[in-house]
Every structure is written in structure tokens, then in C-alpha cells.
Write a protein that holds these residues in place. Structure first.
Motif, mmCIF file in Angstrom:
data_model
loop_
_atom_site.group_PDB
_atom_site.id
_atom_site.type_symbol
_atom_site.label_atom_id
_atom_site.label_comp_id
_atom_site.label_asym_id
_atom_site.label_seq_id
_atom_site.Cartn_x
_atom_site.Cartn_y
_atom_site.Cartn_z
ATOM 1 N N LEU A 156 -3.809 -2.274 -23.270
ATOM 2 C CA LEU A 156 -3.597 -1.639 -22.078
ATOM 3 C C LEU A 156 -2.848 -2.697 -21.234
ATOM 4 O O LEU A 156 -2.175 -2.055 -20.674
ATOM 5 N N VAL A 157 -3.952 -3.917 -20.968
ATOM 6 C CA VAL A 157 -3.088 -4.527 -20.496
ATOM 7 C C VAL A 157 -1.800 -4.791 -20.187
ATOM 8 O O VAL A 157 -0.596 -5.537 -19.549
ATOM 9 N N ALA A 158 -1.516 -5.722 -21.474
ATOM 10 C CA ALA A 158 -0.235 -6.132 -22.200
ATOM 11 C C ALA A 158 1.053 -4.904 -20.947
ATOM 12 O O ALA A 158 1.467 -5.479 -20.540
ATOM 13 N N VAL A 159 0.967 -3.545 -22.337
ATOM 14 C CA VAL A 159 2.569 -2.911 -21.393
ATOM 15 C C VAL A 159 2.053 -2.908 -20.014
ATOM 16 O O VAL A 159 3.243 -2.413 -19.340
ATOM 17 N N HIS A 186 1.613 6.071 -16.526
ATOM 18 C CA HIS A 186 2.661 7.389 -16.540
ATOM 19 C C HIS A 186 3.842 6.735 -17.652
ATOM 20 O O HIS A 186 3.764 5.353 -17.604
ATOM 21 N N ARG A 187 4.763 7.479 -18.079
ATOM 22 C CA ARG A 187 5.740 6.984 -19.396
ATOM 23 C C ARG A 187 6.891 6.618 -18.453
ATOM 24 O O ARG A 187 7.736 5.909 -18.995
ATOM 25 N N ARG A 188 7.322 7.255 -17.477
ATOM 26 C CA ARG A 188 8.513 6.800 -16.960
ATOM 27 C C ARG A 188 8.847 7.526 -15.648
ATOM 28 O O ARG A 188 8.752 7.777 -14.691
ATOM 29 N N PRO A 189 8.711 6.103 -14.720
ATOM 30 C CA PRO A 189 8.051 4.188 -15.781
ATOM 31 C C PRO A 189 7.035 4.600 -16.320
ATOM 32 O O PRO A 189 6.151 5.204 -15.976
ATOM 33 N N VAL A 190 7.256 2.696 -16.738
ATOM 34 C CA VAL A 190 5.249 2.685 -17.393
ATOM 35 C C VAL A 190 4.866 2.138 -16.745
ATOM 36 O O VAL A 190 5.056 0.339 -16.037
ATOM 37 N N VAL A 191 3.903 3.006 -15.650
ATOM 38 C CA VAL A 191 3.110 2.489 -14.460
ATOM 39 C C VAL A 191 1.771 3.500 -14.839
ATOM 40 O O VAL A 191 1.526 4.011 -15.433
ATOM 41 N N PRO A 192 0.299 2.567 -14.285
ATOM 42 C CA PRO A 192 -0.951 3.109 -14.205
ATOM 43 C C PRO A 192 -1.068 4.075 -13.369
ATOM 44 O O PRO A 192 -0.556 4.036 -12.553
ATOM 45 N N THR A 193 -1.728 4.698 -13.861
ATOM 46 C CA THR A 193 -2.243 6.114 -13.188
ATOM 47 C C THR A 193 -3.447 5.496 -12.050
ATOM 48 O O THR A 193 -3.538 4.445 -12.858
ATOM 49 N N GLU A 194 -4.025 6.720 -11.949
ATOM 50 C CA GLU A 194 -5.073 6.484 -11.029
ATOM 51 C C GLU A 194 -5.972 5.470 -11.575
ATOM 52 O O GLU A 194 -6.988 4.517 -11.591
ATOM 53 N N ALA A 195 -6.254 6.430 -12.410
ATOM 54 C CA ALA A 195 -7.100 6.327 -12.974
ATOM 55 C C ALA A 195 -7.108 4.822 -14.675
ATOM 56 O O ALA A 195 -8.162 3.697 -14.893
ATOM 57 N N GLY A 196 -6.106 4.224 -14.628
ATOM 58 C CA GLY A 196 -5.295 3.491 -15.037
ATOM 59 C C GLY A 196 -5.796 1.945 -14.980
ATOM 60 O O GLY A 196 -5.559 0.717 -15.097
ATOM 61 N N SER A 201 6.325 -2.030 -20.355
ATOM 62 C CA SER A 201 7.042 -1.763 -21.408
ATOM 63 C C SER A 201 6.297 -2.055 -22.393
ATOM 64 O O SER A 201 5.425 -3.164 -22.520
ATOM 65 N N PHE A 202 6.201 -0.419 -23.068
ATOM 66 C CA PHE A 202 6.081 -0.509 -24.389
ATOM 67 C C PHE A 202 6.417 -1.525 -25.352
ATOM 68 O O PHE A 202 5.892 -1.610 -26.408
ATOM 69 N N SER A 203 7.848 -1.381 -25.876
ATOM 70 C CA SER A 203 8.254 -2.528 -26.172
ATOM 71 C C SER A 203 8.154 -3.860 -26.326
ATOM 72 O O SER A 203 7.726 -4.790 -27.000
ATOM 73 N N ALA A 204 8.160 -4.765 -25.067
ATOM 74 C CA ALA A 204 8.052 -6.061 -24.744
ATOM 75 C C ALA A 204 6.693 -6.389 -24.957
ATOM 76 O O ALA A 204 6.200 -7.223 -25.422
ATOM 77 N N ALA A 205 5.181 -5.116 -24.769
ATOM 78 C CA ALA A 205 4.052 -5.291 -25.414
ATOM 79 C C ALA A 205 4.071 -5.870 -27.020
ATOM 80 O O ALA A 205 3.019 -6.931 -27.040
ATOM 81 N N ALA A 206 4.535 -4.711 -27.395
ATOM 82 C CA ALA A 206 4.490 -4.976 -28.989
ATOM 83 C C ALA A 206 4.855 -6.438 -29.088
ATOM 84 O O ALA A 206 4.631 -7.120 -30.443
ATOM 85 N N GLU A 207 6.517 -6.731 -28.320
ATOM 86 C CA GLU A 207 6.799 -8.198 -28.111
ATOM 87 C C GLU A 207 5.526 -9.260 -28.893
ATOM 88 O O GLU A 207 5.691 -9.723 -29.689
ATOM 89 N N GLU A 208 5.299 -9.096 -26.901
ATOM 90 C CA GLU A 208 3.793 -10.189 -27.295
ATOM 91 C C GLU A 208 2.473 -10.338 -28.032
ATOM 92 O O GLU A 208 2.345 -10.965 -28.266
ATOM 93 N N LEU A 209 2.666 -9.060 -28.460
ATOM 94 C CA LEU A 209 1.125 -9.257 -29.206
ATOM 95 C C LEU A 209 1.971 -8.589 -30.768
ATOM 96 O O LEU A 209 0.474 -8.906 -31.812
ATOM 97 N N GLY A 210 3.039 -8.695 -31.523
ATOM 98 C CA GLY A 210 2.724 -9.173 -32.228
ATOM 99 C C GLY A 210 2.759 -7.300 -33.486
ATOM 100 O O GLY A 210 2.741 -7.295 -34.860
ATOM 101 N N TYR A 211 2.644 -6.313 -32.530
ATOM 102 C CA TYR A 211 2.684 -5.283 -33.603
ATOM 103 C C TYR A 211 3.847 -4.440 -33.138
ATOM 104 O O TYR A 211 4.875 -4.718 -32.301
ATOM 105 N N THR A 212 4.021 -3.164 -33.939
ATOM 106 C CA THR A 212 5.549 -2.346 -33.327
ATOM 107 C C THR A 212 5.606 -1.402 -32.697
ATOM 108 O O THR A 212 3.592 -1.273 -32.141
#
Length: 288
Positions: free
Chosen positions: A9-12, A49-59, A17-28
Motif C-alpha cells: 500500500l505504501v509503495a502504490v 481510488h483507482r483513477r487516479p490512484v490516490v488514497p481514500t480518506e481511510a487509506g 501507480s500499481f505498475s510502478a509499485a510492482a516494479e519497485e517491489l518485484g511483483y507483477t
């Protein structure tokens, strides 16, 4: 709550970005999406929120907790490893910029002379990061400095079970330009300088002065580095005043309130070995 999911969650959130976080963490990217979905299912709330990827209030609220929680997990692992590790002759000391006073430099020299095989590396960090480096096991010892009332402990981040021991304390000076009307005083009260312009530096944070003395201390030029000569040059050019430890040797002593420049040694579990020996060498003797 799974710390691996929190780390994702911190990386995303950091990348947006989900893809940039995946690259950093070594995941798909699919694995990252599944981990975020699992964390949201665990809490029963959407965190991003998915578009754009930003935290919700809970996040956003969860992210406030995530950093300290992940550091505590890292600190626990490091503490267990330290307790079981064989003594190492290569030590790293994390130090804030003004923590290596002349007396402490001398104690380090004596420790190295007593342990000729010791490979000692001193790395500088902002004072608030020193404790985290030690807690996470990236440094064997830490030295943090700051402004405090005499014999009061420093305010340091809570990063886990670290021992903090005061190892040096000295007077503070007000650094003033040579032509300043107060430069020839024998001593200064900070209450008489609250309306002056002060440099904004990490070496003497204005928020710390306000904590101790109340409002005032008008901000001047902001300097984000930690070089004392640069700070003195900025003071001399009239960009603002600042406080420095007496060992720097440029300024007028603070006579009120009673404040000091304090240095604390930070460490986790220290089994017998070089790290414990250096810690003992850095600690002042009972006689002084």
C-alpha cells in the motif's frame, strides 16, 4: 494486519501507480492489485481510488500508521538478529550533524586505538532519522543531538526498544554577524531575541525554540544542509541568527533560559563485542 500488504500500500500510494509499485517491489501488477484488494477486504473499506490512484480518506489514515508500524517490524527483526549475532569488527555509527563534539571525537579515537582491527564508519543523518537507522539494524550505534533543558532527554521518534544515554552536554551560543549591536555582549537572553529574524535550519529548528520559549523567532532564509561553515557565512551576511553548540566557537553565550546542546548515544541489544566496547568508550565516565 499483514506488514507485506501494508508495504505494498505504501509503495502504490508513493508512486500513484500499481505498475510502478510492482516494479519497485518485484511483483507483477496483478499481484499488487490482489494484495491491495486483500488489505481492503481485511479492513472492509476501500483504501485507494483507482483513477487516479490516490488514497481514500481511510487509506490516508492507514498510511499515517503504516510508516511507524513497518519500522517497528523492521526494528524487531533487527533486535532479534543483534541478540544472536556474532561480534562484528565492522561497525556503522549513524550520527546527526552536530553530534560529534570534540570530546566525542576524542572518545572515538581512543576506542579505535584500543581495537586496532575495528573498521568504523560514521554516516550523517538528520537527527530524526538516526533512531530509525539504529532500530532497523542499518547502524550499530547512533548519536543524536539537539537543544534541551539541562539533563533533560531529547525528543526522539518512538521506533522501538532503544536505549538512549546522554554522552555530552555543552552550552549554546547565539551566532550573530560581526557588526550586530549585541555581538559584544557577555551573554544574551533568548527572550530578547524572539522578534529577531532567525535562519531556518535542521541544525537549530525554529519549532524547537518555539516549543521551549513560545511564539516569535521570525523565519529568515531556509537552509536544508548541515554544513556549519555555510550556516556561519549566512549569519555573517545577515540572513538570520541561529544557535550553535559552544564547541563551534562563534557567538555569544545564552544565559537565559537554561538550555544546552545535548548528545545522546542510541543502541539496541548489545552483546559483548566491539559495538558494546565502543558504546562504553563513548559514554562518559562516572567522574565526568
Amino acid at each position: 494486519m499483514d506488514p507485506h500488504l501494508l508495504r505494498t500500500l505504501v509503495a502504490v500510494a508513493r508512486w500513484g501507480s500499481f505498475s510502478a509499485a510492482a516494479e519497485e517491489l518485484g511483483y507483477t501488477q496483478s499481484a499488487v492489485s490482489q494484495q491491495i484488494a486483500a488489505l481492503e477486504a481485511d479492513l472492509g473499506l476501500p483504501l485507494l481510488h483507482r483513477r487516479p490512484v490516490v488514497p481514500t480518506e481511510a487509506g490516508a489514515r492507514l498510511l499515517e500508521h503504516a510508516g511507524p508500524l513497518l519500522l517497528r517490524v523492521e526494528a524487531a527483526r533487527a533486535d532479534v538478529r543483534r541478540a544472536a549475532a556474532a561480534p562484528a569488527h565492522r561497525l556503522t555509527v549513524a550520527a546527526s550533524p552536530l553530534s560529534v563534539t570534540p570530546s566525542i571525537a576524542g572518545r572515538l579515537a581512543r576506542a579505535r586505538a584500543a581495537h586496532p582491527r575495528l573498521d568504523l564508519t560514521l554516516v550523517t543523518f538528520d537527527r530524526d532519522k538516526v533512531a530509525g537507522e539504529v532500530a532497523a539494524g542499518r547502524a550499530d550505534l547512533g548519536m543524536a543531538d539537539g537543544i534541551a533543558a539541562p539533563n533533560d532527554p531529547l525528543r526522539l521518534p518512538d521506533v522501538g526498544p532503544l536505549t538512549a544515554v546522554g554522552i555530552a552536554e555543552e552550552n549554546l551560543l547565539v551566532a550573530l554577524p560581526a557588526g550586530h549591536p549585541l555581538a559584544d555582549r557577555a551573554g544574551l537572553r533568548l527572550a530578547d531575541l524572539v522578534d529577531a529574524v532567525w535562519l531556518q535550519t535542521t541544525l537549530c529548528p525554529l519549532e524547537r525554540l518555539r516549543d521551549l520559549l513560545g511564539d516569535g523567532f521570525r523565519p529568515g532564509l531556509a537552509y536544508t544542509g548541515d554544513d556549519v561553515h555555510t550556516v556561519l557565512n549566512l549569519v555573517e551576511a545577515g540572513h538570520g541568527l541561529t544557535l550553535l553548540p559552544a564547541s563551534v566557537g562563534h557567538g555569544v553565550p545564552v544565559v537565559a533560559p537554561r538550555l544546552s546542546h545535548r548528545v545522546e548515544l542510541l543502541h539496541g541489544t548489545l552483546p559483548p563485542g566491539p559495538a558494546a566496547a565502543v558504546a562504553a568508550a563513548l559514554s562518559p565516565s562516572p567522574a565526568g
